[in-house]
Write a protein that holds these residues in place. Structure first.
Motif, PDB file in Angstrom:
ATOM      1  N   GLU A  63      -1.704   6.011  12.420  1.00  0.00           N
ATOM      2  CA  GLU A  63      -2.785   5.872  11.444  1.00  0.00           C
ATOM      3  C   GLU A  63      -2.681   4.488  10.827  1.00  0.00           C
ATOM      4  O   GLU A  63      -1.580   4.044  10.484  1.00  0.00           O
ATOM      5  CB  GLU A  63      -2.680   6.931  10.350  1.00  0.00           C
ATOM      6  CG  GLU A  63      -2.932   8.334  10.845  1.00  0.00           C
ATOM      7  CD  GLU A  63      -2.889   9.356   9.723  1.00  0.00           C
ATOM      8  OE1 GLU A  63      -3.070   8.985   8.541  1.00  0.00           O
ATOM      9  OE2 GLU A  63      -2.652  10.530  10.041  1.00  0.00           O
ATOM     10  N   ILE A  64      -3.809   3.835  10.695  1.00  0.00           N
ATOM     11  CA  ILE A  64      -3.835   2.482  10.135  1.00  0.00           C
ATOM     12  C   ILE A  64      -4.733   2.462   8.911  1.00  0.00           C
ATOM     13  O   ILE A  64      -5.885   2.885   8.973  1.00  0.00           O
ATOM     14  CB  ILE A  64      -4.314   1.453  11.170  1.00  0.00           C
ATOM     15  CG1 ILE A  64      -3.327   1.399  12.343  1.00  0.00           C
ATOM     16  CG2 ILE A  64      -4.479   0.076  10.525  1.00  0.00           C
ATOM     17  CD1 ILE A  64      -3.735   0.477  13.474  1.00  0.00           C
ATOM     18  N   GLU A  65      -4.173   1.978   7.809  1.00  0.00           N
ATOM     19  CA  GLU A  65      -4.943   1.755   6.592  1.00  0.00           C
ATOM     20  C   GLU A  65      -5.180   0.256   6.498  1.00  0.00           C
ATOM     21  O   GLU A  65      -4.236  -0.529   6.542  1.00  0.00           O
ATOM     22  CB  GLU A  65      -4.165   2.228   5.361  1.00  0.00           C
ATOM     23  CG  GLU A  65      -3.874   3.706   5.348  1.00  0.00           C
ATOM     24  CD  GLU A  65      -3.005   4.118   4.172  1.00  0.00           C
ATOM     25  OE1 GLU A  65      -2.754   3.289   3.261  1.00  0.00           O
ATOM     26  OE2 GLU A  65      -2.559   5.272   4.163  1.00  0.00           O
ATOM     27  N   GLU A  66      -6.430  -0.139   6.390  1.00  0.00           N
ATOM     28  CA  GLU A  66      -6.757  -1.561   6.259  1.00  0.00           C
ATOM     29  C   GLU A  66      -6.923  -1.918   4.788  1.00  0.00           C
ATOM     30  O   GLU A  66      -7.586  -1.192   4.042  1.00  0.00           O
ATOM     31  CB  GLU A  66      -8.033  -1.893   7.021  1.00  0.00           C
ATOM     32  CG  GLU A  66      -7.830  -1.915   8.519  1.00  0.00           C
ATOM     33  CD  GLU A  66      -9.070  -2.387   9.242  1.00  0.00           C
ATOM     34  OE1 GLU A  66      -8.978  -3.420   9.931  1.00  0.00           O
ATOM     35  OE2 GLU A  66     -10.108  -1.724   9.138  1.00  0.00           O
ATOM     36  N   LEU A  67      -6.311  -3.017   4.403  1.00  0.00           N
ATOM     37  CA  LEU A  67      -6.452  -3.519   3.045  1.00  0.00           C
ATOM     38  C   LEU A  67      -7.348  -4.749   3.046  1.00  0.00           C
ATOM     39  O   LEU A  67      -7.234  -5.603   3.925  1.00  0.00           O
ATOM     40  CB  LEU A  67      -5.096  -3.900   2.460  1.00  0.00           C
ATOM     41  CG  LEU A  67      -4.128  -2.765   2.176  1.00  0.00           C
ATOM     42  CD1 LEU A  67      -2.840  -3.308   1.575  1.00  0.00           C
ATOM     43  CD2 LEU A  67      -4.732  -1.745   1.242  1.00  0.00           C
ATOM     44  N   PRO A  68      -8.228  -4.864   2.056  1.00  0.00           N
ATOM     45  CA  PRO A  68      -9.107  -6.028   2.003  1.00  0.00           C
ATOM     46  C   PRO A  68      -8.354  -7.273   1.550  1.00  0.00           C
ATOM     47  O   PRO A  68      -7.255  -7.186   0.995  1.00  0.00           O
ATOM     48  CB  PRO A  68     -10.150  -5.625   0.965  1.00  0.00           C
ATOM     49  CG  PRO A  68      -9.409  -4.715   0.051  1.00  0.00           C
ATOM     50  CD  PRO A  68      -8.452  -3.950   0.939  1.00  0.00           C
ATOM     51  N   VAL A  69      -8.959  -8.404   1.777  1.00  0.00           N
ATOM     52  CA  VAL A  69      -8.455  -9.656   1.216  1.00  0.00           C
ATOM     53  C   VAL A  69      -8.725  -9.602  -0.283  1.00  0.00           C
ATOM     54  O   VAL A  69      -9.793  -9.174  -0.718  1.00  0.00           O
ATOM     55  CB  VAL A  69      -9.176 -10.869   1.843  1.00  0.00           C
ATOM     56  CG1 VAL A  69      -8.775 -12.159   1.154  1.00  0.00           C
ATOM     57  CG2 VAL A  69      -8.896 -10.930   3.331  1.00  0.00           C
TER      58      VAL A  69
END
Length: 115
Positions: A63-69
């Motif tokens: 599972e991948i959680e993407e974080l914004p810039v």
């Protein structure tokens, strides 16, 4: 492919952690990937099964959680989330910003099967 070498390095670290717990297998991995990390999510998801083949992580759910810039403006002090290709303050448009987040590539959690 850059993501394949990252996946191989990750699997090595996961195997070390699993062996320290005498785990039978790795069931689930949750990764955090920042949008400014240079890691292409789709390519990493594609590469991971090849890197995990024949290891304790072979059938693990990834599972991948993407974080914004996230940037803080040096001019107006606003915190905003610009696109990775345009690091500008969304409040005033200044390009004098301090990168606060988005470069992450880390393991949030690992689920192991332990005897």
């Amino acid at each position: 492919m850059h993501e394949l070498s990252l996946a191989q390095g990750l699997v090595e670290q996961l195997e070390q952690a699993a062996s320290m717990q005498n785990a039978l297998r790795i069931d689930r991995i949750v990764l955090v990937i920042g949008k400014y990390s240079g890691v292409e999510r789709d390519a990493f998801e594609f590469a991971f099964p090849f890197a995990a083949e024949g290891t304790l992580a072979e059938n693990a759910v990834l599972e991948i959680e993407e974080l914004p810039v996230e940037v803080e403006c040096c001019q107006c002090k606003a915190v905003s989330h610009p696109e990775p290709t345009f690091l500008l303050c969304r409040a005033c448009g200044s390009n004098e910003v301090k990168l606060m987040g988005g470069r992450e590539f880390l393991v949030r959690s690992i689920e192991l099967e332990i005897p």
